[in-house]
Scaffold this active site. Structure first.
Site, mmCIF file in Angstrom:
data_model
loop_
_atom_site.group_PDB
_atom_site.id
_atom_site.type_symbol
_atom_site.label_atom_id
_atom_site.label_comp_id
_atom_site.label_asym_id
_atom_site.label_seq_id
_atom_site.Cartn_x
_atom_site.Cartn_y
_atom_site.Cartn_z
ATOM 1 N N THR A 247 0.847 -1.191 0.000
ATOM 2 C CA THR A 247 0.000 0.000 0.000
ATOM 3 C C THR A 247 0.888 1.248 0.000
ATOM 4 O OG1 THR A 247 -0.055 0.124 2.430
ATOM 5 C CG2 THR A 247 -1.806 -1.148 1.357
ATOM 6 N N ASP A 248 0.300 2.387 -0.384
ATOM 7 C CA ASP A 248 1.020 3.657 -0.265
ATOM 8 C C ASP A 248 0.179 4.620 0.571
ATOM 9 O OD1 ASP A 248 -0.965 4.821 -1.871
ATOM 10 O OD2 ASP A 248 0.236 4.620 -3.692
ATOM 11 N N GLN A 249 0.631 5.847 0.696
ATOM 12 C CA GLN A 249 -0.047 6.759 1.625
ATOM 13 C C GLN A 249 -1.447 7.167 1.157
ATOM 14 O OE1 GLN A 249 2.751 10.058 1.880
ATOM 15 N NE2 GLN A 249 1.447 11.299 0.575
#
Lengths: 154, 154, 154, 154
Positions: free
Chosen positions: B35-37
């Site tokens: 996942t990313d931000q």
């Protein structure tokens, strides 16, 4: 944590302070892909940053790591540790400070500090332990020629 | 997008529907580190998932990709494309549907669909184009023996 | 591929050539962790490098991408493409050349060239298509203020 | 290293042996993109595999980690360690064995063993230490409800 002269803030320059081990500083920046849904850099990336620092440390020794591998020697990671102190966020710049703690023909130990760019506050610290193998993974020893270059202080 | 029989939902089973190319389904799950931000799986991971699907497709052909490399042939990616339709979140399960679109001694084209696990709604689609090289990266052709196995329909 | 003045080789400087779109050049280096067992940089990393280039392109526009996200706008990737021409190896330095091909309130298209450092030979080319969403992923439009800054040529 | 009953080899099943802490086994496989030019899985991936194991351990507790985050609690990694014993290669299958070593309202410690699939020989061992924070990164404590579920033995 030790202090060091301001001149050290120019990344990639080897620094030598009286009575201390030499170290280098490498500047890096957090990639978007390195963040996770918590909004901070994911813990696994720190080990990639340690490796970037290690590569630059060895490059300073006039024998880049890729040359060492071409000569048939590999510094294989057998232990890795990181303590996380402050979060890093997307696009943050920081320093990787690398020091060679131990070097014998059979073993190398590097230690790392990640530091905020402006105030040099600690972000993380850690170390990696390496053994020497040939291209087939068999344990071997670093020849004197390579050892001498990496140990050289200049 | 095509329909396929329910029996296809058992991952890793090759599926053959009259008048269609055979395909396989592989089930995967989004890792936290992927996942990313933004809170969703980062776009680069889809190309890793395509590769996992490709590995499983070839495994079904009784000649795992690692065996092909051991024989000295590499399917090098020369083009990669992905269209993103629905976001994937941490811990989501999904299917990778893989189809072999083209195979000649010199070239292979795989196409991919990522689908939600429950309703099989499209998450992403894409393709990769591969050429054949030897271990030194020189362009070569796949021998008939390997070609025949990958092309076999069962 | 177009030529550009030598002055462009200083990374991160926006470059403007008569009759051409402005572009930037960012210098990167292949990490050890980015190689795979074929001994070259893995195909997924190119999309991370495209993103690094995009981040630097927008930074030149006096409105870093992280500021755009803080204002509540996200440039979500809906399409990504890469054509691979020459392999990249561990520790290779290269340039990422980034150009903004299209920008409307609803959509942005960036194109990328990866180039060898010395001779500027093409390593890879590609593009990404982005739509604009809010923090919940709902499609929206970029306000004129942000749009104007990104479009500004200087 | 301890022995455990053969029934444990079915991945994802919690296992309880008299006088031992309960643990789970998760099966994973090395992705092509996880190898490096040495031909083995890169050291950073082990921390991703630890995380996959941790996710599955908590899932068994009837309160998936994503639910804990939705309730506003985060198990932030403050220390991570890995000792590497045997290399892993592309497409190798292996087990991740996960044990909860310590759990208080403020802190959790997980330990991990990676094991070969067939003979259960040790590949790597390690641990992670976690503190509890809220969504803003402020240190907090896990409520009794979540704590009780994770501690439950069944």
């Amino acid at each position: 944590m030790k202090n060091w002269p301001n001149s050290a803030s120019s990344a990639n320059s080897p620094v030598r302070v009286e009575g201390e081990k030499p170290f280098i500083l490498v500047e890096e920046r957090v990639r978007y892909s390195e963040t996770d849904q918590m909004g901070v850099a994911h813990n696994k990336n720190y080990f990639e940053w340690f490796e970037i620092g290690r590569t630059e440390f060895i490059r300073q020794k006039k024998i880049p790591y890729k040359e060492i591998e071409k000569l048939g020697y590999y510094l294989v990671v057998v232990e890795a540790f990181c303590r996380y102190k402050r979060p890093l966020r997307y696009d943050d710049s920081f320093f990787i400070r690398v020091e060679l703690d131990e070097l014998t023909p059979k073993k190398a130990v590097f230690s790392y500090l990640l530091l905020t760019k402006d105030e040099k506050k600690p972000i993380a610290s850690g170390y990696t332990v390496h053994i020497v193998t040939d291209s087939k993974g068999t344990v071997t020893v670093l020849p004197e020629e390579i050892l001498g270059k990496i140990k050289a202080v200049y």
